[in-house]
Design an enzyme around this catalytic site. Structure first.
Site, short mmCIF file in Angstrom:
data_model
loop_
_atom_site.label_atom_id
_atom_site.label_comp_id
_atom_site.label_asym_id
_atom_site.label_seq_id
_atom_site.Cartn_x
_atom_site.Cartn_y
_atom_site.Cartn_z
N HIS A 1 5.03 -23.25 42.24
CA HIS A 1 4.73 -24.40 43.29
C HIS A 1 4.41 -25.58 42.44
CE1 HIS A 1 2.31 -25.09 47.12
NE2 HIS A 1 2.88 -25.97 46.93
N GLU B 1 -0.12 -17.09 46.28
CA GLU B 1 0.19 -17.42 45.01
C GLU B 1 -1.31 -17.47 44.32
OE1 GLU B 1 1.49 -21.98 45.86
OE2 GLU B 1 3.14 -21.05 46.82
N1 LIG Z 1 6.70 -27.52 46.86
C1 LIG Z 1 5.79 -28.33 46.81
O1 LIG Z 1 5.22 -28.55 45.83
C2 LIG Z 1 5.77 -29.40 47.79
C3 LIG Z 1 5.59 -28.82 49.31
N2 LIG Z 1 5.57 -29.68 50.25
C4 LIG Z 1 6.00 -29.07 51.51
O2 LIG Z 1 7.25 -29.69 52.06
C5 LIG Z 1 7.19 -29.64 53.52
C6 LIG Z 1 7.62 -30.95 54.07
O3 LIG Z 1 6.95 -32.23 53.74
P1 LIG Z 1 7.23 -33.47 54.53
O4 LIG Z 1 8.59 -33.63 54.70
O5 LIG Z 1 6.47 -34.26 54.01
O6 LIG Z 1 6.74 -33.14 56.01
P2 LIG Z 1 6.99 -33.85 57.57
O7 LIG Z 1 6.14 -33.55 58.14
O8 LIG Z 1 7.37 -35.24 56.99
O9 LIG Z 1 8.44 -33.04 57.83
C7 LIG Z 1 8.49 -31.83 58.37
C8 LIG Z 1 9.45 -31.73 59.51
O10 LIG Z 1 9.82 -30.53 59.51
C9 LIG Z 1 10.06 -30.42 61.05
N3 LIG Z 1 9.88 -28.95 61.56
C10 LIG Z 1 8.54 -28.27 61.58
N4 LIG Z 1 8.92 -27.24 61.79
C11 LIG Z 1 10.10 -26.81 62.33
C12 LIG Z 1 11.04 -25.76 62.63
N5 LIG Z 1 10.63 -24.63 63.09
N6 LIG Z 1 12.39 -26.26 62.78
C13 LIG Z 1 12.65 -27.42 62.37
N7 LIG Z 1 11.87 -28.41 62.04
C14 LIG Z 1 10.78 -28.30 61.75
C15 LIG Z 1 9.07 -31.34 61.54
O11 LIG Z 1 9.57 -31.73 62.92
C16 LIG Z 1 9.24 -32.48 60.52
O12 LIG Z 1 10.30 -33.34 60.97
C17 LIG Z 1 5.66 -29.40 54.14
O13 LIG Z 1 5.59 -27.96 54.39
C18 LIG Z 1 4.94 -29.62 52.47
O14 LIG Z 1 3.77 -28.90 52.63
C19 LIG Z 1 5.26 -30.89 50.29
C20 LIG Z 1 4.95 -31.54 49.01
C21 LIG Z 1 5.24 -30.78 47.85
O1 LIG Z 2 2.10 -31.52 48.90
C1 LIG Z 2 1.96 -30.27 49.11
O2 LIG Z 2 1.95 -30.05 50.54
C2 LIG Z 2 2.24 -29.40 48.13
O3 LIG Z 2 2.92 -28.09 48.44
C3 LIG Z 2 1.92 -29.39 46.79
O4 LIG Z 2 0.73 -28.85 46.71
P1 LIG Z 2 0.00 -29.05 45.30
O5 LIG Z 2 -1.01 -30.26 45.28
O6 LIG Z 2 0.89 -29.06 44.15
O7 LIG Z 2 -0.83 -27.66 45.31
#
Ligand SMILES: NC(=O)C1=CN([C@@H]2O[C@H](COP(=O)(O)OP(=O)(O)OC[C@H]3O[C@@H](n4cnc5c(N)ncnc54)[C@H](O)[C@@H]3O)[C@@H](O)[C@H]2O)C=CC1
Ligand SMILES: O=C(O)C(=O)COP(=O)(O)O
Length: 630
Positions: free
Chosen positions: A513, A491
């Site tokens: 993103h 990115e």
């Molecule tokens: N697109 C965006 O802007 C955003 C992306 N994210 C991403 O979203 C993802 C999830 O965030 P949260 O739910 O807060 O995290 P979290 O840590 O609460 O949940 C992640 C879950 O994935 C499970 N997990 C990890 N590896 C796994 C695998 N190989 N197979 C099956 N399950 C697996 C874990 O056990 C956990 O329950 C993170 O990667 C975070 O960085 C978060 C916020 C914004």
């Molecule tokens: O909260 C996260 O892990 C995200 O992926 C969001 O990231 P950002 O703050 O939008 O760069």
């Protein structure tokens, strides 16, 4: 430490207090008057002209008193009001005023009637307060001031200080030009421009030292103070366009904050990190070992997002650097985007929209389906996955989930034993696994082939989780009927050009993103992470730190707090306490939190200590970081 001969001359308005007292008085006396705002504005204008030396002070005073229409009875209310408006760092350093009471003077062009009662609480007696006095008529109306008082005249402070004939070094602390002139006239030895409440260019330009608060003044003079290191000396660098509220929250607390709109490359960050105490980033900035090695002052890294794998957490820990993130602040935003995308993909809204933007009317029901009754496969049933599960059921979807950990099923969601099970049955698969690097290429050709024909894939987790070549092939071949992708293996660091193999494919929603990029989420993060940072810097708390033993400490008043971070090897606590005993320090409280690699011990002491103890504590073998809080 005590310099017997030194004298401290304080200004009152906007220095000892956060306000100009006559402005406050005006607010009170003009209440209810139709042209109140106008008059207050005029009074402030005249005040500033006087302070900056642009009109004579007597003139400014005369004009203001006339506009004020104040009465003797108003003064009690004013004093009460001013009591609540003492400058923050003055209030928190009462000890200095107690200890140096004999050497502290107030010289002000304000009025003794309201200054005396306020500064009395700071041990400054009336005889060391030099200020004007009001004149009242028989009804008690304020009609003027004692014009014979030198302080009612232009540059009267010079005359006043001269008459005092103080011995020893004289330091003047004030916000205005009228304070500086005492130094210019050669009667004071030093002028400190006090900018906690107002930053006046003219005063700052001429100052020997600009002091944003009393802590800095006390630090420079090595005087007793409430905190050992002034907050304005703590530099915070916030990258990646974090919400301005973060800047506001941290600056409000007195830190020096710098904002940068973009992420920085490793080389740029190595350059910028020197002297920085707190680094704030989002998902893009890589905090590598090289960056950490260049960080000579770093105490905290704040990830203003959920993910933290862009940070070398263990290396940070080994250097005693605490990392915080915002684990829940943008969860809902990601979930809402996922719900929207599920519906948009199932209805083929984007192809219809692209067609009509290109001038094509294509009313059709083919490849357009309701989400009700369809199978949603959630991979990663964490904070985001679980909340999505609830909302998806509310719109009638059947939810299946897969997680490496045992997770309680919410509502009617059904747990799949294997990823393959989930992929086999889902109409839409949505990825919410964490940003662990082990999840690289988690979804590749094999997994895509395990999906139902015509299914859809959503990736809002991390770019490296999906093999983009395999995904684009699956979309091109028609194996998948659509995809929504928010995150990419590579990115850009700043907004601008971007290329991906997925561009131009039908029924593929691409977003840059922005899963967590809503005003609400960014605003929440800008409160959450700065609070964690301030809690650590100000009190030593590490609750919710992602790489550090967590500890919540009791608040201490009238105590000194030492923070000692060390490698968790046997015998360190004994060594720390041996040093404390050698210096005869009485321990008020001691708190320890450890993990297998690191120990974090906090010691509260109830009395003054010999500064040598700090050197001795730092010298203890396996010490990583040592900090005196107050
Ligand atoms: N697109 C965006 O802007 C955003 C992306 N994210 C991403 O979203 C993802 C999830 O965030 P949260 O739910 O807060 O995290 P979290 O840590 O609460 O949940 C992640 C879950 O994935 C499970 N997990 C990890 N590896 C796994 C695998 N190989 N197979 C099956 N399950 C697996 C874990 O056990 C956990 O329950 C993170 O990667 C975070 O960085 C978060 C916020 C914004
Ligand atoms: O909260 C996260 O892990 C995200 O992926 C969001 O990231 P950002 O703050 O939008 O760069």
């Amino acid at each position: 430490m005590t310099e017997v001969a030194r004298k401290y001359v304080f200004d009152f308005d906007s220095t000892l207090t956060r306000v100009e007292a006559l402005d406050v008085l005006a607010e009170m006396t003009l209440q209810g008057k139709p042209n109140r705002e106008e008059i207050i504005g005029e009074i402030q204008r005249i005040t500033n002209l006087g302070i900056d030396g642009d009109i004579s002070f007597t003139e400014s005073l005369e004009q203001r008193i006339k506009l004020l229409e104040a009465h003797k009875d108003d003064l009690d209310g004013l004093v009460e009001e001013l009591r609540h408006k003492i400058s923050k760092s003055i209030e928190s350093n009462k000890e200095f005023f107690e200890k140096f009471s004999d050497d502290i003077y107030v010289i002000s062009c304000g009025f003794k009637e309201f200054i005396d009662p306020i500064v009395k609480e700071y041990n400054i007696p009336s005889e060391r307060v030099f200020a004007n006095t009001f004149e009242f008529d028989e009804q008690g109306n304020i009609i003027g001031f004692d014009e014979k008082n030198v302080l009612a005249t232009h540059n009267g402070k010079i005359e006043c200080l001269k008459n005092l004939d103080l011995k020893g070094e004289v330091q003047v602390i004030g916000d205005g030009y009228s304070d500086y002139v005492m130094r210019e006239a050669g009667i004071a030895d030093k002028f400190f421009a006090y900018t906690e409440n107002v930053h006046r260019e003219k005063a700052a330009e001429h100052a020997d030292h600009v002091t944003p608060n009393l802590d800095e003044f006390l630090f420079v003079n090595d005087l007793p103070r409430n905190i050992s290191y002034p907050k304005n000396r703590i530099k915070i660098l916030l990258l990646e366009n974090v919400h301005p509220a973060a800047f506001h929250n941290l600056s409000e607390d007195g830190f020096s904050v710098e904002l940068v709109k973009t992420s920085l490359s490793e080389e740029e960050l190595i350059e910028r990190i020197k002297g920085v105490h707190v680094l704030g980033i989002r998902s893009k900035t890589q905090v590598t070992q090289k960056v950490m090695d260049a960080a000579d002052k770093l105490l905290v890294v704040g990830a203003f997002c959920i993910g933290t794998t862009q940070i070398d957490l263990n290396y940070c820990k080994s250097k005693g650097v605490v990392v915080f993130n915002a684990p829940y602040s943008n969860t809902r935003s990601v979930v809402e985007l996922a719900i929207g995308e599920i519906i948009m993909l199932m209805r083929s809204v984007f192809p219809r929209s692209t067609e009509i933007h290109g001038g094509q009317w294509n009313k059709t029901a083919s490849n357009s389906r309701e989400v009700r009754g369809k199978n949603l496969g959630i991979v990663g049933y964490g904070n985001i996955g679980k909340q999505l599960s609830v909302l998806a059921e509310a719109i009638g979807m059947r939810v299946y989930y897969y997680d490496i950990d045992d997770k309680l099923a919410l509502g009617n969601a059904v747990r799949c034993e294997t990823l393959e099970n989930l992929l086999n049955i889902s109409d839409v698969v949505t990825l919410h696994i964490d940003d662990n690097k082990a999840n690289k290429d988690f979804i590749g050709e094999r997994e895509l082939n395990q999906m139902k024909d015509g299914a859809m894939l959503i990736n809002l987790s991390r770019g490296f989780v999906v093999d983009i070549d395999a995904l684009s092939a699956a979309l091109e071949s028609g194996k998948l009927a659509g995809a929504a992708v928010d995150v990419y293996p590579e990115e850009p660091r700043a907004n601008g050009e971007f290329h991906s193999k997925l561009q131009g494919l039908p029924n593929v929603i691409l977003t840059p993103h922005v899963g967590g990029s809503t005003e609400e989420a960014q605003r929440n993060i800008a409160d959450f992470v700065p609070n964690k940072i301030m809690d650590y810097i100000n009190s030593g708390n590490t609750v919710d730190a992602v790489n550090f033993p967590n500890i919540r400490l009791p608040k201490q008043t009238n105590a000194h707090r030492f923070l000692h971070i060390h490698k968790n090897v046997p015998g360190i606590m004994a060594k720390i306490n041996k040093v404390l005993a050698e210096y005869e320090l009485n321990i008020n409280g001691q708190y320890l939190s450890t993990d297998s690699e690191l120990g974090y011990v906090i010691t509260d002491l109830d009395k003054e200590y010999n500064k040598e103890v700090i050197k001795a504590l730092r010298k203890i073998e396996n010490t990583i970081k040592f900090r005196v809080l107050y």
